[in-house]
Design an enzyme around this catalytic site. Structure first.
Site, PDB file in Angstrom:
ATOM      1  CG  HIS A 146      -1.598   1.266   1.532  1.00 31.83           C
ATOM      2  ND1 HIS A 146      -2.951   1.464   1.316  1.00 31.83           N
ATOM      3  CD2 HIS A 146      -1.137   2.441   2.040  1.00 31.83           C
ATOM      4  CE1 HIS A 146      -3.272   2.697   1.663  1.00 31.83           C
ATOM      5  NE2 HIS A 146      -2.197   3.315   2.113  1.00 31.83           N
ATOM      6  CD  GLU A 147       2.018   3.743   3.666  1.00 35.69           C
ATOM      7  OE1 GLU A 147       2.474   4.781   3.159  1.00 35.69           O
ATOM      8  OE2 GLU A 147       0.931   3.700   4.248  1.00 35.69           O
ATOM      9  CG  HIS A 150       0.730   6.293  -0.990  1.00 37.60           C
ATOM     10  ND1 HIS A 150      -0.499   6.642  -1.506  1.00 37.60           N
ATOM     11  CD2 HIS A 150       0.498   5.819   0.266  1.00 37.60           C
ATOM     12  CE1 HIS A 150      -1.443   6.386  -0.604  1.00 37.60           C
ATOM     13  NE2 HIS A 150      -0.863   5.888   0.474  1.00 37.60           N
ATOM     14  CD  GLU A 220      -3.929   6.868   2.561  1.00 35.58           C
ATOM     15  OE1 GLU A 220      -3.715   5.647   2.705  1.00 35.58           O
ATOM     16  OE2 GLU A 220      -3.018   7.713   2.546  1.00 35.58           O
TER      17      GLU A 220
END
Length: 305
Positions: A146-147, A150, A220
């Site tokens: 997920h991170e 970004h 997000e």
């Protein structure tokens, strides 16, 4: 203008691209209006305005990721110091076909993670000791995927640039109040500026704040989708989200307050968005994120049956 299409295998998100382009356009327009108002009211002080605006932009773009990492206590670690964490990042990089970011650990019991960086080559991904203690390997992989999305989608850069205008508005208001810039202008302009500058600065800050919040919540959800598709395990990410959000209640309020200023960077907010106005929250609600991941699990299950 950075878009979500990159050379990595993270799925592109047209909705995110559209929102980033729109946000940057509106922020740019607001920036031009704000600086134009300042120059019109403080004609004799235009060199100071341009130096402050330019210097802050350069500092925000080039150093904000380092400042954020330092402020959150991130310490880079070697593969020998954190073999499991490095191994997880290596697997994600292989899946995503992207360069390996710098890997860091923050000594905090708050279970969380974040990523920063102007681009993939300058990226850093960090997990807290609290997160590493609490998550299973598959859950940790989902969080770090997920991170790192970004970084691959470059929405970190857009958030950095978009937040710059709010910082500039606040700084210019302080400079006006404490340096007496108005005294360098003609008397009539100084009187008008005394009334207009605080109002314009406040309006610019509020508008830029709301724009970054709207983008932050969508990015997000986009990162959750991209991570779940990359790893093929939405349920692991959902489990990590549930565990992290639940564990926040056990963390002392003092520690959560320290983490709260960096909510927009974190995997999960230090304080649940349920306790805040949806308009002001940096993240979608836990229910929204879990609902999306639940639907993805069902879709992936049907695809393999």
């Amino acid at each position: 203008m950075p878009g979500t299409r990159s050379r990595s295998r993270y799925v592109a998100d047209r909705g995110l691209t559209t929102r980033m382009v729109t946000t940057m356009f509106l922020i740019g327009l607001l920036y031009v209006i704000f600086v134009g108002v300042l120059l019109a009211l403080l004609q004799n002080s235009w060199p100071i305005i341009l130096v402050i605006a330019g210097g802050l932009f350069i500092a925000q773009f080039w150093f904000s990721d380092r400042i954020a990492a330092y402020s959150m206590g991130a310490r880079e670690v070697t593969p020998e110091e954190a073999p499991e964490l490095h191994g997880t990042v290596d697997r994600i990089c292989a899946l995503a076909d992207m360069p390996k970011p710098r890997v860091a650990i923050a000594d905090s019991d708050v279970p969380n993670a974040f990523a920063t960086g102007r681009n993939e080559k300058a990226a850093l991904v960090c997990a807290t000791t609290g997160l590493l203690r609490r998550l299973e390997p598959e859950e940790l992989e989902g969080v770090l995927a997920h991170e790192m999305s970004h970084v691959a989608h470059r929405d970190v850069v857009v958030m950095t640039i978009a937040s710059f205008l709010g910082v500039l508005a606040g700084v210019m208001m302080r400079v006006w109040l404490y340096s007496g810039l108005g005294r360098n202008s003609r008397d009539s302009n100084a009187a008008i500026a005394m009334l207009v500058i605080p109002l314009v600065s406040a309006a610019v800050y509020v508008i830029s704040f709301l724009l970054t919040r709207l983008l932050s919540r969508y990015r997000e959800l986009s990162a959750d989708r991209a991570a779940a598709l990359l790893t093929g395990r939405p349920s692991a990410l959902a489990s990590a989200l549930t565990k992290v959000s639940g564990q926040m209640a056990t963390i002392p309020t003092r520690d959560l307050r320290k983490a709260e200023p960096f909510n927009a960077f974190w995997f999960a907010p230090a304080f649940s968005s349920q306790s805040l106005s949806r308009l002001l929250s940096t993240h979608p609600t836990l229910e929204q994120r879990l609902d999306q991941l639940g639907r993805m699990s069902m879709e992936l299950g049907r695809g393999t049956s």
